[in-house]
Design a protein around this motif. Structure first.
Motif, PDB file in Angstrom:
ATOM      1  N   THR A 631      10.856 -34.322 -35.131  1.00 24.14           N
ATOM      2  CA  THR A 631      12.020 -34.237 -34.240  1.00 24.14           C
ATOM      3  C   THR A 631      11.981 -32.883 -33.524  1.00 24.14           C
ATOM      4  OG1 THR A 631      13.521 -33.170 -35.812  1.00 24.14           O
ATOM      5  CG2 THR A 631      13.292 -35.580 -35.971  1.00 24.14           C
ATOM      6  N   GLU A 632      12.998 -32.630 -32.711  1.00 27.76           N
ATOM      7  CA  GLU A 632      13.094 -31.340 -32.037  1.00 27.76           C
ATOM      8  C   GLU A 632      13.223 -30.195 -33.039  1.00 27.76           C
ATOM      9  OE1 GLU A 632      12.847 -30.453 -28.799  1.00 27.76           O
ATOM     10  OE2 GLU A 632      12.161 -32.513 -28.492  1.00 27.76           O
ATOM     11  N   GLU A 633      13.772 -30.512 -34.243  1.00 26.14           N
ATOM     12  CA  GLU A 633      13.996 -29.468 -35.253  1.00 26.14           C
ATOM     13  C   GLU A 633      12.741 -29.160 -36.062  1.00 26.14           C
ATOM     14  OE1 GLU A 633      16.195 -32.084 -34.881  1.00 26.14           O
ATOM     15  OE2 GLU A 633      17.408 -30.754 -33.600  1.00 26.14           O
ATOM     16  N   ARG A 645      12.437 -30.905 -44.600  1.00 25.45           N
ATOM     17  CA  ARG A 645      11.667 -30.302 -43.514  1.00 25.45           C
ATOM     18  C   ARG A 645      10.511 -29.499 -44.095  1.00 25.45           C
ATOM     19  NH1 ARG A 645      12.484 -25.322 -40.436  1.00 25.45           N
ATOM     20  NH2 ARG A 645      11.375 -25.500 -38.460  1.00 25.45           N
ATOM     21  N   ALA A 672       2.887 -35.107 -31.236  1.00 24.96           N
ATOM     22  CA  ALA A 672       4.205 -34.573 -31.594  1.00 24.96           C
ATOM     23  C   ALA A 672       4.075 -33.407 -32.563  1.00 24.96           C
ATOM     24  CB  ALA A 672       5.064 -35.678 -32.214  1.00 24.96           C
ATOM     25  N   ASN A 675       2.980 -30.379 -30.595  1.00 28.72           N
ATOM     26  CA  ASN A 675       4.104 -29.763 -29.876  1.00 28.72           C
ATOM     27  C   ASN A 675       5.004 -28.977 -30.818  1.00 28.72           C
ATOM     28  OD1 ASN A 675       3.266 -30.764 -27.392  1.00 28.72           O
ATOM     29  ND2 ASN A 675       4.407 -32.676 -27.624  1.00 28.72           N
ATOM     30  N   ALA A 676       5.208 -29.506 -32.040  1.00 30.07           N
ATOM     31  CA  ALA A 676       6.010 -28.783 -33.025  1.00 30.07           C
ATOM     32  C   ALA A 676       5.339 -27.473 -33.411  1.00 30.07           C
ATOM     33  CB  ALA A 676       6.234 -29.658 -34.267  1.00 30.07           C
ATOM     34  N   ARG A 679       6.021 -24.956 -30.684  1.00 24.45           N
ATOM     35  CA  ARG A 679       7.389 -24.445 -30.709  1.00 24.45           C
ATOM     36  C   ARG A 679       7.662 -23.577 -31.932  1.00 24.45           C
ATOM     37  NH1 ARG A 679       8.490 -29.885 -29.881  1.00 24.45           N
ATOM     38  NH2 ARG A 679       9.614 -29.959 -31.860  1.00 24.45           N
ATOM     39  N   LYS A 681       7.765 -24.690 -35.010  1.00 22.10           N
ATOM     40  CA  LYS A 681       8.566 -25.447 -35.968  1.00 22.10           C
ATOM     41  C   LYS A 681       7.774 -25.803 -37.224  1.00 22.10           C
ATOM     42  CE  LYS A 681      12.283 -25.586 -33.453  1.00 22.10           C
ATOM     43  NZ  LYS A 681      13.503 -24.847 -33.888  1.00 22.10           N
TER      44      LYS A 681
END
Length: 852
Positions: A631-633, A645, A672, A675-676, A679, A681
């Protein structure tokens, strides 16, 4: 507990003749020179016992044990005698020599040969308890931990002039008594007394003193008595056992006060765990009763010390017991040390001399043999044609392999065949398998019996070169996905980077301060004694660490007698170091920073056994893409119950497989995750895109990278390599095809390799056409005559080509990386007549011993 529980120890010693080094039935003459109740005869007239005073501290106990041993030596030496603290001595006197007394004579009449062969010595420890009901409860609660104490004490490998194959053969001899073994299934003093009365009434024993359980309530004192241990040559081992035992008694009393139930360990499993400890001491796996499973001794001992920390701290023993336990693990069992003493010359007198010295706290001095004879049984037909790492050109075993070949020679071909069969059985039981290709069944991982040795000096030089190489490769990967300075400065041609099979746009997603190469696998070969070369770099998902750890455990479980004089660097800390490297990529102050997992393709992966092993050893979950959601988180583990997480993933899945894998929501997850990573994450180790630095063409430029990025002289050279993309080099390669090794740039696992001198005309013509059609897809290398190593096959030793995969960890350290070379190296072995070591091409592996 308010009052400090007191403790004491009884030690039994062999009396030996200093000239013959045989046990001597002279205890009466010895006791005549000693005063007081601290010394007593034992069943055999070649044994003597000491009884320490009651002590409040471990320091007091150590003082008295040393004092009593010194008194024994002072009394014995004028008589031409010595005293040995060990479970057995290798040389014993002939005939019966039972101490005088009605009780001993009655025992000889009743138990016959069992008494005559009682040439064994133990160490007993007493600890205070309030009453006998508490004593019985303590006995039951402490019993599951006794095999560990036996392993620490193991000091009796030799029995009547031969190697028993056990670390504690004393316990095997002792187990023949009808009341030996784990304690009875009773819960109160009344139950215990009734059991003893029934044994006496049965005629099996004649008095309560003949209840020989591994632990028992004392028959005449308000104490619990530990009886499972061998006599220990070194006083510190007795002190360690006493400290652990007193803490175990304290823990048992605390559990009793808390109303906790008695442990439910099966009596049969307790016996089996004791047998395993007697078999291998600290040199093989021990039984963890929870499971049950086999666990390495450092882990078992370490967990026991940690488990007892509250009691040890309350007693003031924590720091001392921790230090003593680490020292005991570092030097190994007394049984292994005796085998090392024997291995120097093959003389039992050396063993006795070492025991005499250790008993009095002295360091034995030995002269190593000037030459090491070759083993006639195993090396008669051994004829290496290249540089051999263990046997010289003249057929002489090299000095640092001498002890190993003496041990193998004692086993002989039949013994090694039996060990090989036991090894395969252990592998099947533990599921040590690999898969050659998709759709094929799992196979046992080919593992050879004969360990490969790397000396401390060799390892020091290799470690420096490996660390240097990985630092340069890390700088290169960062650079080519950033400024590309090395290309702009003309050190590496742009086409080499742009056409690299492992280059990926995903490599640009890694944060600038991240460590990209967390785990590197560097393959090395040698062509003579002092000349190591790097053959290949593996920076994507290198495998082998788990197989290295498992190989060590398997070999020691089937051949516990192999133990080098200098000792081997242990592998037990390796999973913890790997986990620490992964955690270094996370932010320690962030919630869930320690939530890391090993990401695997699952059972379809050929190295899935290793994935399971490493995840288990690191204490992290093993996950597949199907269990992850992005997810975005961040990245979440959702397939195993509670959603949580993850802060880092140890990537053991191929990049292409990850890109094609669906996640928990059935959508492709690879991009995905990338991308995490971008960022911040989640950390992904090893990073995507690392393959840009480990193909066979980029390999040719690693020496230039070291000079360019580090400004250091190159410590480990490459095999001379010729990139076919270069027109001049290509012409040379095509002219020398029959002299070179030809490798596809994107090949792996030995696939596509053509060894020119071994190829026929058709193969050479085919590879020449392939090179002309795609020059950038090929490199050539000079043929290196790989070193060979003795390998057991079909009942004999034969020389086989070997390479070495070494593993280098990088941890984030400030703005840079901290580099560590692991001792868990994997030696890979080629099939007979081949120089390709990959398991997919029929190769196997060896345990690799890095000497201390």
């Amino acid at each position: 507990m308010t009052a400090l529980p007191l403790l004491g120890a009884e030690e039994e010693f062999h009396v030996v003749d200093l000239e013959s080094r045989r046990s001597a039935p002279e205890v009466d003459a010895l006791l005549a020179r000693l005063d007081g109740a601290e010394f007593a005869p034992e069943l055999q007239r070649s044994l003597v016992e000491t009884n320490s005073p009651v002590c409040a501290t471990l320091d007091d106990l150590r003082h008295h044990l040393r004092r009593l041993r010194a008194s024994l030596e002072s009394a014995a030496e004028p008589l031409g005698l010595g005293v040995v603290a060990a479970g057995t001595v290798p040389l014993t006197h002939e005939g019966d020599a039972i101490s005088a007394g009605a009780r001993f004579e009655r025992m000889q009449h009743e138990y016959q040969l069992l008494v005559s062969e009682q040439h064994i010595c133990g160490a007993q420890v007493h600890v205070d308890v309030p009453d006998r009901d508490v004593a019985v409860q303590v006995v039951r609660r402490v019993a599951p931990y006794l095999p560990t104490l036996l392993a620490i004490s193991a000091s009796s490998p030799y029995w009547r002039g031969r190697d028993s194959g056990y670390a504690s053969f004393r316990s095997m001899v002792w187990s023949r008594w009808p009341t030996a073994g784990p304690p009875g299934n009773v819960e109160t003093a009344a139950d215990y007394d009734a059991m003893v009365a029934e044994l006496i009434a049965s005629g099996t024993i004649s008095d309560p003193g003949m209840v020989y359980f591994d632990i028992r309530p004392s028959s005449h004192l308000p104490t619990v008595e530990l009886r499972v241990c061998d006599a220990c040559p070194q006083v510190d081992d007795v002190v360690l056992i006493a400290g652990l035992f007193r803490a175990l008694v304290g823990r048992a009393r605390a559990d009793l006060d808390a109303g906790l139930p008695l442990p439910a360990s099966r009596h049969e499993l307790l016996r089996a765990a004791s047998w395993r400890a007697a078999r291998s001491g600290l040199e093989g796996d021990l039984v963890d009763l929870v499971g049950p499973s086999l666990v390495s001794p450092p882990l078992v001992v370490g967990q026991l010390v940690d488990h007892l920390r509250p009691q040890l701290e309350e007693l003031g023993d924590w720091e001392q017991v921790l230090e003593l336990s680490q020292a005991a693990l570092g030097r190994g069992s007394a049984a292994a040390r005796q085998r090392r003493a024997y291995g120097r010359r093959g003389e039992f007198t050396d063993v006795v001399d070492a025991l005499l010295a250790h008993t009095q706290g002295r360091t034995p001095a030995f002269e190593p043999p000037a030459t090491v004879p070759r083993s006639p049984a195993l090396l008669t037909a051994y004829h290496p044609t290249a540089f051999d790492e263990a046997v010289s050109e003249g057929g002489t075993v090299l000095p640092h392999y001498g002890f190993l070949f003496r041990a193998l020679d004692r086993m002989g071909p039949r013994g090694m065949v039996a060990a090989e069969s036991a090894l395969r059985t252990e592998q099947r039981a533990r599921g040590v398998t690999f898969r050659v290709a998709d759709g094929e069944p799992d196979r046992l991982f080919p593992l050879d019996l004969v360990p490969r040795i790397v000396t401390a000096e060799e390892w020091s030089g290799l470690s420096a070169g490996l660390a240097q190489r990985v630092r340069a490769l890390e700088a290169f990967v960062r650079d080519v996905y950033g400024e590309r300075r090395i290309v702009a400065d003309g050190v590496v041609p742009a086409a080499v980077v742009e056409n690299a099979p492992g280059w990926s746009r995903l490599g640009k997603l890694c944060p600038a301060d991240a460590v990209r190469i967390a785990v590197a696998g560097i393959d090395l070969v040698r062509d003579h004694a002092d000349h190591w070369l790097v053959l290949e770099d593996n920076l994507r998902v290198p495998s082998g660490i788990g197989y290295s750890i498992t190989s060590r455990r398997l070999i020691r479980s089937v051949m516990p007698d192999l133990e080098p004089p200098a000792g081997v660097v242990g592998l037990e800390p390796v999973p913890g170091r790997l986990r620490s490297a992964l955690l270094s990529a996370t932010e320690p102050d962030e919630p869930g920073a320690d939530e890391v997992a090993l990401l695997s393709q699952g059972p379809a992966d050929s190295a899935y056994f290793e994935h399971r092993l490493l995840a288990d050893q690191m204490g992290v979950p093993l996950v597949t893409p199907r269990e992850l959601q992005v997810t975005e988180e961040g990245v979440y583990l959702v397939g195993t119950g509670a959603r949580r997480r993850l802060s880092a993933l140890y990537r053991r899945i191929d990049e292409n497989a990850l890109m094609a894998a669906p996640g928990a929501d059935q959508r492709l997850i690879g991009r995905a995750i990338g991308n995490a990573v971008a960022r911040g994450k989640v950390a992904l180790l090893n990073a995507l895109g690392n393959g840009v630095a480990d193909d066979k063409l980029v390999y040719a430029y690693v020496p230039e990278m070291i000079t360019y990025y580090l400004d250091e002289p190159v410590l480990l050279a490459n095999v001379p390599t010729y990139p076919c993309v270069d027109a001049d080099r290509r012409a040379e390669v095509l002219d020398r095809l029959d002299q070179l090794v030809l490798k596809p740039v994107d090949g792996y696992g030995g696939q596509g390799i053509v060894i020119g001198p071994h190829a026929d005309r058709a193969e050479l013509a085919e590879v020449a056409a392939a090179i002309r059609a795609d020059p950038a897809g090929w490199v050539a290398q000079d043929l290196v005559a790989l070193s060979t190593h003795p390998t057991f096959s079909e009942g004999k030793l034969e020389p086989r080509a070997v390479d070495l995969r070494a593993f280098v960890l990088q941890s984030r350290h400030g703005d840079g990386a901290q580099v560590e070379v692991l001792p868990a190296a994997l030696s890979r072995v080629a099939p007979a007549g081949s120089m390709i070591v990959n398991s997919s091409r029929g190769g196997g592996a060896k345990d690799t011993w890095v000497l201390r």
